[in-house]
Design an enzyme around this catalytic site. Structure first.
Site, PDB file in Angstrom:
ATOM      1  N   THR A 230     -18.996 -23.198  -3.164  1.00 24.31           N
ATOM      2  CA  THR A 230     -17.763 -22.950  -2.419  1.00 24.31           C
ATOM      3  C   THR A 230     -17.992 -23.201  -0.932  1.00 24.31           C
ATOM      4  O   THR A 230     -17.144 -23.795  -0.246  1.00 24.31           O
ATOM      5  CB  THR A 230     -17.275 -21.505  -2.640  1.00 24.31           C
ATOM      6  OG1 THR A 230     -17.274 -21.248  -4.047  1.00 24.31           O
ATOM      7  CG2 THR A 230     -15.871 -21.317  -2.106  1.00 24.31           C
TER       8      THR A 230
ATOM      9  N   HIS B 200     -18.767  -9.025 -13.618  1.00 23.19           N
ATOM     10  CA  HIS B 200     -18.640  -8.421 -12.282  1.00 23.19           C
ATOM     11  C   HIS B 200     -17.324  -7.631 -12.161  1.00 23.19           C
ATOM     12  O   HIS B 200     -17.143  -6.894 -11.205  1.00 23.19           O
ATOM     13  CB  HIS B 200     -18.784  -9.463 -11.164  1.00 23.19           C
ATOM     14  CG  HIS B 200     -17.750 -10.542 -11.133  1.00 23.19           C
ATOM     15  ND1 HIS B 200     -17.979 -11.753 -10.545  1.00 23.19           N
ATOM     16  CD2 HIS B 200     -16.481 -10.607 -11.613  1.00 23.19           C
ATOM     17  CE1 HIS B 200     -16.890 -12.510 -10.662  1.00 23.19           C
ATOM     18  NE2 HIS B 200     -15.972 -11.825 -11.297  1.00 23.19           N
ATOM     19  N   HIS B 201     -16.440  -7.796 -13.141  1.00 22.04           N
ATOM     20  CA  HIS B 201     -15.225  -6.968 -13.175  1.00 22.04           C
ATOM     21  C   HIS B 201     -15.485  -5.631 -13.853  1.00 22.04           C
ATOM     22  O   HIS B 201     -14.581  -4.810 -13.954  1.00 22.04           O
ATOM     23  CB  HIS B 201     -14.114  -7.700 -13.930  1.00 22.04           C
ATOM     24  CG  HIS B 201     -13.711  -8.984 -13.273  1.00 22.04           C
ATOM     25  ND1 HIS B 201     -12.731  -9.043 -12.316  1.00 22.04           N
ATOM     26  CD2 HIS B 201     -14.179 -10.246 -13.417  1.00 22.04           C
ATOM     27  CE1 HIS B 201     -12.595 -10.308 -11.905  1.00 22.04           C
ATOM     28  NE2 HIS B 201     -13.471 -11.047 -12.546  1.00 22.04           N
TER      29      HIS B 201
ATOM     30  N   SER C 202      -0.733 -24.420 -22.334  1.00 19.30           N
ATOM     31  CA  SER C 202      -1.833 -24.818 -21.443  1.00 19.30           C
ATOM     32  C   SER C 202      -2.833 -25.729 -22.144  1.00 19.30           C
ATOM     33  O   SER C 202      -3.315 -26.704 -21.561  1.00 19.30           O
ATOM     34  CB  SER C 202      -2.591 -23.579 -20.949  1.00 19.30           C
ATOM     35  OG  SER C 202      -1.845 -22.921 -19.980  1.00 19.30           O
TER      36      SER C 202
ATOM     37  N   ARG D 120      -5.679   1.605  -6.551  1.00 21.34           N
ATOM     38  CA  ARG D 120      -4.575   0.710  -6.896  1.00 21.34           C
ATOM     39  C   ARG D 120      -3.836   1.243  -8.118  1.00 21.34           C
ATOM     40  O   ARG D 120      -4.327   2.118  -8.815  1.00 21.34           O
ATOM     41  CB  ARG D 120      -5.108  -0.709  -7.156  1.00 21.34           C
ATOM     42  CG  ARG D 120      -6.072  -0.767  -8.315  1.00 21.34           C
ATOM     43  CD  ARG D 120      -6.847  -2.070  -8.389  1.00 21.34           C
ATOM     44  NE  ARG D 120      -6.017  -3.153  -8.905  1.00 21.34           N
ATOM     45  CZ  ARG D 120      -6.489  -4.246  -9.529  1.00 21.34           C
ATOM     46  NH1 ARG D 120      -7.801  -4.385  -9.723  1.00 21.34           N
ATOM     47  NH2 ARG D 120      -5.692  -5.191  -9.941  1.00 21.34           N
TER      48      ARG D 120
ATOM     49  N   HIS E 205       4.335  -8.193 -12.438  1.00 16.03           N
ATOM     50  CA  HIS E 205       4.092  -8.979 -11.220  1.00 16.03           C
ATOM     51  C   HIS E 205       2.853  -9.857 -11.413  1.00 16.03           C
ATOM     52  O   HIS E 205       2.877 -11.056 -11.150  1.00 16.03           O
ATOM     53  CB  HIS E 205       3.910  -8.053 -10.020  1.00 16.03           C
ATOM     54  CG  HIS E 205       3.346  -8.751  -8.803  1.00 16.03           C
ATOM     55  ND1 HIS E 205       4.094  -9.609  -8.039  1.00 16.03           N
ATOM     56  CD2 HIS E 205       2.110  -8.735  -8.241  1.00 16.03           C
ATOM     57  CE1 HIS E 205       3.345 -10.084  -7.056  1.00 16.03           C
ATOM     58  NE2 HIS E 205       2.132  -9.577  -7.154  1.00 16.03           N
TER      59      HIS E 205
ATOM     60  N   TYR F 101     -10.617 -19.488 -11.455  1.00 14.92           N
ATOM     61  CA  TYR F 101     -10.916 -20.835 -10.954  1.00 14.92           C
ATOM     62  C   TYR F 101      -9.883 -21.849 -11.404  1.00 14.92           C
ATOM     63  O   TYR F 101      -9.662 -22.858 -10.724  1.00 14.92           O
ATOM     64  CB  TYR F 101     -12.352 -21.226 -11.308  1.00 14.92           C
ATOM     65  CG  TYR F 101     -13.279 -20.406 -10.463  1.00 14.92           C
ATOM     66  CD1 TYR F 101     -13.520 -20.775  -9.139  1.00 14.92           C
ATOM     67  CD2 TYR F 101     -13.803 -19.207 -10.928  1.00 14.92           C
ATOM     68  CE1 TYR F 101     -14.280 -19.973  -8.322  1.00 14.92           C
ATOM     69  CE2 TYR F 101     -14.574 -18.405 -10.104  1.00 14.92           C
ATOM     70  CZ  TYR F 101     -14.807 -18.789  -8.808  1.00 14.92           C
ATOM     71  OH  TYR F 101     -15.546 -17.981  -7.993  1.00 14.92           O
TER      72      TYR F 101
HETATM   73 CU   CU1 Z   1     -14.233 -12.656 -11.704  1.00 15.09          CU
END
Ligand code: CU1
Length: 525
Positions: free
Chosen positions: A328, A302-303, A170, A450, A76, A257
């Site tokens: 942002t 940060h992951h 890409s 999750r 998915h 992004y």
């Molecule tokens: Cu990130």
């Protein structure tokens, strides 16, 4: 002079029939191919999500082996990212960038054809990995070792090869887009006069070129760990599984992004049209986009807050992540300021765009919550994260794509779509989306992990709500398909400017470029 043959070429030597598509070097046809490819992948990956939601309707194991449940979540994610969202943006780039900058096609039309057709074998490999003995990758779309190294299934290798091919597609596509934008603008179309969608794609193409090779490196190391006895990610051989996470997310965060900057470009095109005002803060939009892109390369860990990095590293990645909310915020401010005191009307594209501003901002704020180190340590790998990135990727990326399809359908087809049905599609999608994903904030805060097919009893109600919402969301997209097909097949003829009262704003926002340089004038044929 004419190269006409009996069946394969028209009077101008252009291929006809099936060859019109297979051998296409026309940016509009290739754009159409990209958009249809994206839609079918969107429906397929959506069907996989419904499998996930069906299993989670109730606690306990109903339909799926845990391993198969994880295969569904993996595919998915991979198919939505690489098969649905990215190709849709490339489709819009193909269709609209040449028209917006006043040129006849992309710089390298044959490479453009190759970029598209590379995706088909990649999709066959990804989808086909379900059917080989051993099955598809089950470790999540992030493919972390040791799971991705130890799983002996050929399905894992098929996914790796598919991602390599998509990476080539890409990169080639990005070179094409950058070259087109930098070299082929109409006279007078300076960089700072380009429509914002062109700017966001220029910057996105650089992100792709900088990040896809890093993914390719990670995948190649994974492949040699699997088959050729290297131990890049194996502690027993002197390697480190956390190394994979660093390399992967150095690609993975800019990828986020890549999936949102073109969406910003789309709604920055749509909102001024329906507010009957030029975009507020054009230059600040360009600089904010560039700032987001640069910052996206220094936030990757940060992951990985729970992998045991030094506190100095954790703090750096926390603050750098928070910094992104400034550019942002500039964008959100500009969209609201564009609407402020405008003569607004609320046709389907505008409804989608306003929903994107509102709902993407919710995803932005939950991202800010997750950036806070001690909070993230609690929420890592819970449904709060799932809620967060679906607000970014569905109500940010996917809904901007839907809005843009409605926006340009009259131009593409020459017909108006059915506005009533379009609005039905919008409201059903928006309501069902929120029913699906808003409760996940609560299940996540309560601690539901999750990627697990079973859960404790206290999460039952919210999961039931999410599943009902998910099926409503899936079924609503059939209405989208119906409206689009109906519009392609016929319907009232679209006016030269279907969005009345917005003359000159709709296709090419701040352009003083002479119209005679456009291959197709910015009116509907
Ligand atoms: Cu990130």
């Amino acid at each position: 002079m004419s190269t006409t043959t009996a069946t394969h070429h028209d009077d101008h030597g252009h291929p006809t029939g099936i060859m019109r598509w297979v051998a296409s070097t026309n940016h509009k046809d290739i754009g159409t191919l990209y958009l249809w490819f994206s839609f079918f992948m969107f429906m397929f990956a959506g069907a996989l999500a419904l499998g996930i939601r069906a299993e989670l309707f109730q606690p306990g194991l109903q339909f799926l082996e845990p391993e198969n449940f994880n295969r569904l979540t993996t595919l998915h994610g991979l198919i939505m990212i690489f098969g649905a969202i990215m190709p849709a943006f490339v489709g819009f780039a193909n269709w609209m960038i040449p028209l917006m900058i006043g040129t006849s096609d992309l710089a390298f039309p044959r490479l453009n054809n190759m970029s598209f057709w590379l995706m088909v074998p990649a999709a066959i490999l990804l989808v086909g990995s379900i059917f080989v003995p051993g099955g598809a990758m089950a470790g999540g779309w992030t493919m972390y070792p040791p799971l991705s190294v130890q799983n002996p299934s050929m399905g894992v290798d098929m996914s790796i090869l598919a991602l390599h091919i998509l990476g080539v597609s890409s990169i080639v596509g990005s070179i094409n887009i950058i070259t087109t934008i930098l070299n082929m603008r109409a006279p007078g179309m300076t960089l700072m006069k380009m429509p914002l969608f062109v700017w966001t794609w220029l910057i996105t193409a650089f992100l792709l070129i900088a990040s896809m090779p890093v993914l390719a490196g990670a995948l190649t190391m994974l492949l040699t760990d699997r088959h050729f006895g290297t131990a890049f990610f194996d502690a027993a051989g002197g390697g480190d599984p956390v190394l994979f996470q660093h390399v992967f997310w150095f690609f993975g965060h800019p990828e986020v992004y890549i999936m949102i900057l073109p969406a910003f470009g789309l709604i920055s095109t749509i909102i001024p049209t329906f507010a009957r005002k030029p975009l507020f803060g054009y230059a600040s939009m360009v600089y904010a986009t560039a700032a987001i892109a640069l910052l996206s390369f220094v936030v990757w860990a940060h992951h990985m807050f729970t992998t045991g990095m030094p506190v100095a590293g954790q703090l750096f990645f926390m603050y750098s992540t928070m910094l992104i909310s400034i550019p942002t915020g500039v964008k959100v401010f500009n969209w609201v300021a564009t609407m402020w005191r405008g003569s607004m009307t609320f046709e389907t594209p505008m409804l989608f765009s306003i929903a994107v501003v509102f709902l993407f901002t919710i995803g932005g704020f939950s991202g800010l919550v997750l950036a806070v180190l001690p909070v993230d340590i609690q929420l890592q790998d819970t449904y709060y994260v799932v809620a967060h990135f679906h607000y970014v990727l569905f109500s940010g990326a996917a809904m901007s794509i839907m809005g843009a399809v409605y926006y340009w359908l009259p131009k593409w087809t020459g017909h108006m779509y059915n506005e009533t049905l379009g609005k039905w599609h919008f409201w059903l999608t928006t309501i069902a989306f929120n029913i699906t994903f808003f409760p996940m904030h609560f299940t996540g805060l309560a601690g539901m992990p999750r990627r697990i097919p079973d859960y404790a009893l206290q999460f039952a109600e919210f999961n039931m709500i999410s599943t009902i919402g998910a099926f409503a969301l899936g079924i609503s997209q059939l209405l989208f398909l119906y409206v689009v097909v109906k519009c392609i097949k016929g319907g009232p003829k679209a006016a030269a400017n279907p969005w009345e009262g917005a003359e000159g704003l709709e296709w090419t926002v701040p352009s003083p470029a002479p119209f005679h340089t456009f291959e197709t004038p910015p009116t509907v044929k």
